[in-house]
Design an enzyme around this catalytic site. Structure first.
Site, short mmCIF file in Angstrom:
data_model
loop_
_atom_site.label_atom_id
_atom_site.label_comp_id
_atom_site.label_asym_id
_atom_site.label_seq_id
_atom_site.Cartn_x
_atom_site.Cartn_y
_atom_site.Cartn_z
N SER A 141 1.97 11.19 57.55
CA SER A 141 0.56 11.11 57.88
C SER A 141 0.02 9.68 58.00
CB SER A 141 -0.26 11.86 56.83
OG SER A 141 -0.12 11.27 55.55
N SER B 238 5.19 10.63 54.20
CA SER B 238 4.07 10.15 54.99
C SER B 238 4.02 8.63 55.17
CB SER B 238 2.75 10.62 54.39
OG SER B 238 2.61 12.01 54.55
N LYS C 97 -5.14 2.95 55.04
CA LYS C 97 -5.22 4.33 55.53
C LYS C 97 -6.60 4.91 55.22
CE LYS C 97 -2.48 8.62 55.08
NZ LYS C 97 -1.28 9.18 54.37
#
Length: 454
Positions: free
Chosen positions: A153, A177, A79
């Site tokens: 996310s 997330s 990420k």
């Protein structure tokens, strides 16, 4: 033979170590898929031009017979909120478009020590602050149907795993997330017990703090890969590193699981309820006793109110000015006494969970009350989700995730079925604090659903 881009990371590492596949060949395979598929999906934001050099070096190490780590030669993504030395890290923000860290995040260091080749960074919302992976770098699209969101996310990473662009991903989770994108994209995800995976080098925060609730954890296509990744990532970090070592309890024999499908305050879509009952039936055939139950005195509405105050305490220092319609935004100006009251309520809730898990090995719940969402670029205050055809508040999506997350409990999400639109439905297994190996063992009992046709 299944194409290597769909192989689990453990199998890729074994193939590279055994000479069946070279690290360079595997990286080129993934890069080719990124070049062909990612322009339409917008899952990656940065690709490392030096990755091929690292792959060739990994192959030379195999040829020399050197000791190899558990991820030796495995190309993978992380990420774009995790710092990568010499490689742009933006946290989804235009203000960090040119930010190139000098040092790796602790999780990235662990990957490299295990022999992994980090070749790309995946998309996320600005500062990790949305349930969609929408940023100035793109709108990530669900590989099962690009009209739908990957969730967020860690949505770019979940989509990249689902599309076969990477075998595994390292994401982060504060209010679902990792778990929500795993559910929407039809992959496996694990939110570790808070504190067992170092957060050092995760952005935000942009200063040397360790915020409450936030964790770093893996996404993968198999539960075995989740467990492999957790073993690589977990351990002491930062200032704690000289004082303690991690020794997770072994997995319990999974014999008794609670099932909680809904709550009057947060209705669950009928398709999800049906899938949960189907999973419960399958578990029963495996010899697991499944009982509809929930911790006494624990209600989603109460847990959500506690979570809103606690997450405001996380969100304000992470993001600065707070959108009042964002998660926890209504409490951005709360006093320390208000936060402390919520913290006390959190630990009372945690005590109820602890007593509950003396009776059950894990609890099976929805990941979200709603099916995977369409893209929504409106302000938070205008957004809604559909549950059984009825509009519900946008932040209902995080209700099940915050229920366990604020108490620092581990949760493993796995795909269980496709909905009426052909999109994945995930289910969540949560367990006692430090019971990560048990939630993984429970999730392993759910058969895989396959991958999108891409």
């Amino acid at each position: 033979m299944t194409a290597a881009h769909w192989w689990p990371a453990g199998r890729v590492a074994a193939a590279i170590a055994g000479g069946e596949l070279s690290a360079a060949e595997y990286l080129d395979l993934l890069l080719d898929r990124v070049a062909r598929l990612d322009p339409g999906l917008e899952l990656l934001v940065t690709v490392d031009d030096t990755a091929r050099d690292r792959a060739r070096a990994a192959d030379r190490a195999v040829a020399r017979g050197e000791p190899l780590g558990p991820l030796h030669g495995v190309a993978l993504t992380v990420k774009d909120s995790l710092a990568t030395a010499g490689l742009r890290t933006t946290a989804g923000s235009a203000l960090r478009r040119d930010h190139v860290p000098a040092a790796d995040a602790r999780a990235v260091t662990a990957l490299r020590r295990a022999g992994a080749i980090v070749f790309g960074k995946t998309n996320l919302p600005e500062h990790c602050a949305d349930i969609q992976a929408r940023s100035v770098y793109g709108v990530s699209r669900n590989p099962w149907d690009p009209a739908y969101s990957t969730g967020g996310s860690s949505g770019g990473g979940a989509g990249a795993v689902a599309a076969g662009l990477t075998p595994v991903e390292v994401g982060s989770d504060v209010a679902g997330s990792i778990r929500i994108p795993a559910g929407y994209c039809g992959v496996a995800g694990h939110k570790p017990t808070y504190g067992i995976v170092p957060l050092d080098g995760h952005l935000p925060p942009y200063h040397p703090t360790t915020p409450d609730v936030v964790v770093v954890g893996p996404l993968a296509r198999t539960v075995d890969d989740l467990e492999l990744m957790l073993g690589v990532l977990s351990g002491p970090g930062g200032r704690d590193g000289s004082a303690w070592r991690l020794d997770l309890p072994p997995a319990r024999p999974v014999r008794r699981i609670a099932l909680w499908t809904g709550d009057p305050a947060v209705p669950t879509d009928p398709e999800i309820v049906a899938v949960l009952h189907d999973v419960a039936e399958r578990l029963g055939k495996e010899g697991v006793a499944v009982e509809e139950d929930a911790p006494p005195g624990v209600r989603l509405a109460d847990a959500s109110r506690i979570a809103d105050r606690l997450l405001a305490g996380v969100g304000v220092p992470l993001r600065g000015a707070h959108d009042r319609a964002a998660l926890g935004g209504a409490h951005a100006g709360q006093s320390y006494a208000d936060w402390y009251d919520a913290d006390v309520a959190r630990w009372r809730l945690a005590a109820r969970w602890e007593r509950f898990f003396a009776r059950y090995d894990a609890i099976l719940t929805p990941v979200t009350p709603n099916l995977a969402i369409v893209h929504d670029g409106r302000p938070f205050a205008e957004r809604r989700v559909l549950v059984g055809g009825a509009e519900r508040p946008y932040w209902d999506q995080v209700a099940w995730a915050t229920l366990t997350g604020v108490c620092h409990l581990p949760t493993t999400v796995v795909p269980a079925a496709l909905d009426s639109r052909g999109l994945p439905i995930g289910v969540a297994f949560s367990g006692p604090r430090f019971g990560d190996l048990t939630t993984l063992a429970a999730a392993r009992l759910v058969p895989p659903i396959g991958h999108p046709p891409c």
